[in-house]
Design an enzyme around this catalytic site. Structure first.
Site, PDB file in Angstrom:
ATOM      1  N   LEU A  35       1.836 -10.234   1.489  1.00  0.00           N
ATOM      2  CA  LEU A  35       1.215 -11.425   0.924  1.00  0.00           C
ATOM      3  C   LEU A  35       2.016 -11.923  -0.277  1.00  0.00           C
ATOM      4  CD1 LEU A  35      -2.342  -9.950   1.366  1.00  0.00           C
ATOM      5  CD2 LEU A  35      -1.491 -11.969   2.574  1.00  0.00           C
ATOM      6  N   THR A  60       5.936  -7.748  -2.636  1.00  0.00           N
ATOM      7  CA  THR A  60       6.571  -7.498  -3.926  1.00  0.00           C
ATOM      8  C   THR A  60       5.563  -7.844  -5.018  1.00  0.00           C
ATOM      9  OG1 THR A  60       8.754  -8.018  -3.040  1.00  0.00           O
ATOM     10  CG2 THR A  60       8.507  -8.036  -5.441  1.00  0.00           C
ATOM     11  N   LYS A 106      12.557  -1.737  -6.112  1.00  0.00           N
ATOM     12  CA  LYS A 106      12.653  -3.091  -5.547  1.00  0.00           C
ATOM     13  C   LYS A 106      12.898  -4.123  -6.643  1.00  0.00           C
ATOM     14  CE  LYS A 106      12.327  -6.691  -2.868  1.00  0.00           C
ATOM     15  NZ  LYS A 106      11.104  -7.140  -2.189  1.00  0.00           N
TER      16      LYS A 106
END
Length: 302
Positions: free
Chosen positions: A72, A100, A178
């Site tokens: 999402l 993320t 990330k």
């Protein structure tokens, strides 16, 4: 339900934008049963032609699923959607959270997972549209060993490689990695755009710049890829949209601030991306931040 002899799973995919839709298609190609849901139904509907079951609600998408995959917009959206969906999930199901999000979101999402007996995996992915469509993403994952047998076939279907960062998803080890990786992506893309903008302003042929650095330590494939989108007008469809990149850049800046690190390049990149979005480029590839170097309307790069 899971078939341990074939490795097939029932997967509920929440979020079918650029990345979620591509991941869902690769799950289908791998033989998994896939239910999809998106807040904008029109984005989920086309997946029916690929064999996905299109659910009318997030709860319906995850009901009896072996694995729940969330892709999402941000952590707040994931929390809101999963508060609706989690009560319908079966206890013991695996939740792979691939959005993320902020580092701090992982703990809150893991608490929600525990409340409903779900095994939580912090599992963002590295890659954009093309590797997502090809099933060549890199999955960054943190979560308990006990659920890996269930989630590994899902990661294998969407990615070429899984990098495990730990066994506690709440610690956000995968999300931390990330954000570090995305800080590099944002910085390189911003630098590529500014370099081409300066060349435009100074009347320098970009080909001369590329020839100058060709084969040397300053050359890199990503530079050519993003510069090519600007020079050739290939900003649609986006691999990584301006608006999403701005969100990620701000997450990176916030993460740095919370840990005593000042990130001037990331902060400036977020502002460039915001300007590009205000000029009407929000849905284009993040390389369109190039136009933020100019007053509206932005000139062509070539």
């Amino acid at each position: 339900m899971a078939d341990l002899t074939t490795g097939t799973r029932t997967v509920g995919v929440l979020g079918t934008g650029i990345m979620g839709a591509a991941m869902a298609r690769n799950l289908l190609r791998a033989g998994h049963t896939v239910r999809v849901w998106n807040r904008t139904p029109a984005k989920a509907g086309p997946l029916a032609a690929d064999g996905a079951q299109v659910a009318g609600s997030a709860a319906d998408a995850v009901r009896d699923a072996d694995v729940i995959l969330t892709m999402l917009y941000d952590g707040g959206t994931v929390l809101e959607v999963m508060r609706e969906a989690a009560p319908a999930a079966r206890a013991g199901a695996v939740w792979a959270q691939s959005t993320t999000a902020a580092v701090e979101s992982a703990g809150e999402l893991a608490d929600l997972a525990r409340r409903y007996g779900l095994l939580f995996y912090d599992a963002p992915v590295l890659g954009t549209r093309q590797p997502a469509e090809a099933g060549q993403l890199t999955v960054l994952a943190a979560g308990p060993a006990e659920g890996r047998e269930a989630v590994t076939p899902v990661f294998d279907a969407v990615g070429a490689r899984t990098v495990w960062t730990g066994e506690d998803g709440a610690a956000a080890g995968a999300t931390r990695l990330k954000l570090v990786a995305n800080s590099w992506v944002v910085a390189v893309t911003a630098a590529a755009g500014e370099t081409l903008a300066l060349a435009k302003g100074l009347g320098v042929d970009p080909a001369g710049f590329f020839d100058l650095i060709s084969g040397g330590p300053l050359d890199m494939g990503y530079l050519h890829a993003k510069a090519g989108l600007i020079l050739d007008g290939g900003l649609l469809p986006p691999s990584f949209a301006v608006s999403t990149a701005e969100k990620d850049a701000r997450l990176i800046v916030e993460a740095g601030e919370r840990h005593g690190v000042r990130l001037d390049v990331a902060a400036a990149s977020a502002e460039r991306l915001a300007r590009a979005a205000a000029q009407g480029h929000g849905g284009e590839d993040m390389a369109a931040a190039y136009f933020a170097s100019f007053d509206e309307p932005g000139p062509a790069a070539g």
